[in-house]
Design a protein around this motif. Structure first.
Motif, PDB file in Angstrom:
ATOM      1  N   UNK A   9     -31.961  32.301 -48.373  1.00 20.23           N
ATOM      2  CA  UNK A   9     -33.176  32.586 -47.630  1.00 20.23           C
ATOM      3  C   UNK A   9     -33.138  33.934 -46.942  1.00 20.23           C
ATOM      4  N   UNK A  10     -32.154  34.747 -47.290  1.00 20.99           N
ATOM      5  CA  UNK A  10     -32.026  36.077 -46.693  1.00 20.99           C
ATOM      6  C   UNK A  10     -31.862  37.119 -47.788  1.00 20.99           C
ATOM      7  N   UNK A  11     -32.545  38.237 -47.617  1.00 20.20           N
ATOM      8  CA  UNK A  11     -32.605  39.231 -48.689  1.00 20.20           C
ATOM      9  C   UNK A  11     -31.407  40.181 -48.713  1.00 20.20           C
ATOM     10  N   UNK A  12     -31.062  40.740 -47.579  1.00 20.60           N
ATOM     11  CA  UNK A  12     -30.084  41.831 -47.575  1.00 20.60           C
ATOM     12  C   UNK A  12     -29.314  41.871 -46.260  1.00 20.60           C
ATOM     13  N   UNK A 189     -37.486  44.168 -47.672  1.00 23.12           N
ATOM     14  CA  UNK A 189     -36.845  44.535 -46.404  1.00 23.12           C
ATOM     15  C   UNK A 189     -37.326  43.530 -45.365  1.00 23.12           C
ATOM     16  N   UNK A 190     -36.464  43.214 -44.399  1.00 19.95           N
ATOM     17  CA  UNK A 190     -36.846  42.230 -43.392  1.00 19.95           C
ATOM     18  C   UNK A 190     -36.560  42.732 -41.987  1.00 19.95           C
ATOM     19  N   UNK A 191     -37.537  42.583 -41.113  1.00 16.09           N
ATOM     20  CA  UNK A 191     -37.409  42.970 -39.719  1.00 16.09           C
ATOM     21  C   UNK A 191     -36.944  41.754 -38.907  1.00 16.09           C
ATOM     22  N   UNK A 192     -35.683  41.392 -39.128  1.00 18.55           N
ATOM     23  CA  UNK A 192     -35.026  40.300 -38.405  1.00 18.55           C
ATOM     24  C   UNK A 192     -35.705  38.953 -38.638  1.00 18.55           C
TER      25      UNK A 192
END
Length: 392
Positions: A9-12, A189-192
């Motif tokens: 469930x997390x990209x990078x 990209x993920x902002x937390x």
């Protein structure tokens, strides 16, 4: 079940420069929302995308909610949306009073086309939602945009999975009236964990979005003797096309904005690294089996946010069972046709003429394919896939 290779469930992961940006914002941002980092993120996003107006929000669904609000639907209005997408692409527009008409996908691309959209258009069509699903920009998005312009239909691009993709240098999210971007935990990209961006073309929307994003806050038009009289700022009803719009609170925090701006520096690299992995995986699988049908695209039209395939000969469940139970690899099935969900059935929207959507969903598999997957795990995923394909 504990999987050796879970569907993450997390990209990078974050590099040191990104971690430093977070710490700097945590220590220096005043206030912690609606400040200089938000302005910097929005400005940098516009520069990256090649657009004039971008507004950071707490998630992509909030961006869709505002886009739906700005459509200003009247009784009887319809919007077209693919049945093969995540539910958030559709329900914000239903909440604002529009009726969905489900569009089918093309089997080879797994996204809608101008042809599948045209089959759904009626005199009641007010808006069209297109989704650049799996990280692939719709090939005829320019023609779709031109069609919408000719017929006075609003076009909403859901770019949640396809950020950074382009056709002839023009990026996804800049063709329509509204562009929706996601910085969710699983995205490019993920902002937390949460975050989104709403992009608009028309200045009339850009002028009022700050108000509907942040509780109707605006400056006073009256001249005040003291800054506290009558209050720090006004709260008003923004007006669009002669109608008032109720405000919301969809702000993205300063820490997330600082991180987002920094991540833009690495987005193209992240996309390219995933694309290279995906193409290598596809080519290696094709050497040994034709049971899986992938969508192979070498250039910047695809970022391979997800790695999906159609399994031939009704072997999908056998393949997934062997992958999970014998290899410990958690493949999944996405996206349940929206018209099949209880939510849409209860609302009276359970009917759809989408044979390609049904065929693909009933035979599709999505592999664990996050950027932070180690080389060792990736090679194990590929080796396991090949072994299972040979067995069946």
């Amino acid at each position: 079940m504990n999987f050796k290779i879970p569907f993450s469930g997390r990209a990078h992961k974050y590099v040191k420069e990104e971690q430093d940006a977070v710490l700097d914002a945590m220590n220096s941002a005043v206030p912690l929302t609606q400040g200089k980092y938000q302005e910097a993120f929005q400005k940098k996003f516009c520069e990256y995308l090649g657009c004039n107006y971008a507004f950071a929000v707490n998630n992509a669904t909030a961006a869709l909610e505002m886009a739906a609000q700005l459509c200003q639907f009247n009784d009887g209005d319809e919007f077209i949306c693919p049945a093969h997408t995540f539910t958030a692409s559709a329900y914000p527009f239903i909440k604002k009073g529009a009726k969905p008409v489900w569009a089918d996908i093309e089997l080879d691309t797994r996204v809608v086309s101008l042809e599948t959209i045209k089959k759904c258009v009626t005199p009641k069509t007010k808006a069209i939602v297109v989704v650049h699903l799996y990280g692939f920009i719709i090939p005829d998005i320019e023609e779709i945009a031109e069609f919408c312009k000719e017929h006075n239909i609003l076009l909403i691009e859901d770019v949640a999975q396809a950020m950074g993709t382009s056709i002839d240098g023009k990026k996804a999210g800049t063709f329509g009236d509204f562009g929706i971007f996601s910085f969710h935990s699983h995205k490019n990209i993920t902002t937390l964990g949460e975050g989104g961006m709403l992009v608009v073309k028309d200045k009339k929307y850009a002028d009022i979005i700050p108000m509907i994003r942040h509780n109707g806050h605006c400056g006073w038009t009256i001249e005040r003797e003291n800054y506290w009289t009558p209050a720090m700022g006004n709260v008003d009803l923004p007006e669009l096309n002669g109608k008032y719009l109720m405000p919301n609170n969809y702000c993205l925090g300063e820490v997330e904005c600082a991180l987002g701006a920094k991540l833009l520096d690495r987005l193209d690299t992240l996309n390219e690294e995933k694309r290279k992995r995906a193409l290598y995986f596809i080519d290696e699988v094709y050497k040994v089996s034709s049971l899986l049908k992938f969508h192979r695209v070498e250039d910047n039209r695809h970022n391979y946010h997800l790695l999906v395939a159609q399994v031939a000969e009704n072997k999908r469940d056998i393949f997934m069972k062997k992958m999970s139970e014998e290899k410990g690899v958690q493949c999944v099935v996405q996206y349940y046709p929206l018209n099949r969900y209880d939510l849409y059935k209860k609302l009276g929207f359970g009917e759809a003429n989408c044979p390609n959507t049904d065929l693909f969903f009933d035979n599709m598999v999505s592999f664990p394919f996050h950027h932070m997957m180690s080389d060792e795990d990736f090679e194990y995923l590929l080796k396991s896939t090949i072994e299972v394909l040979k067995e069946i």
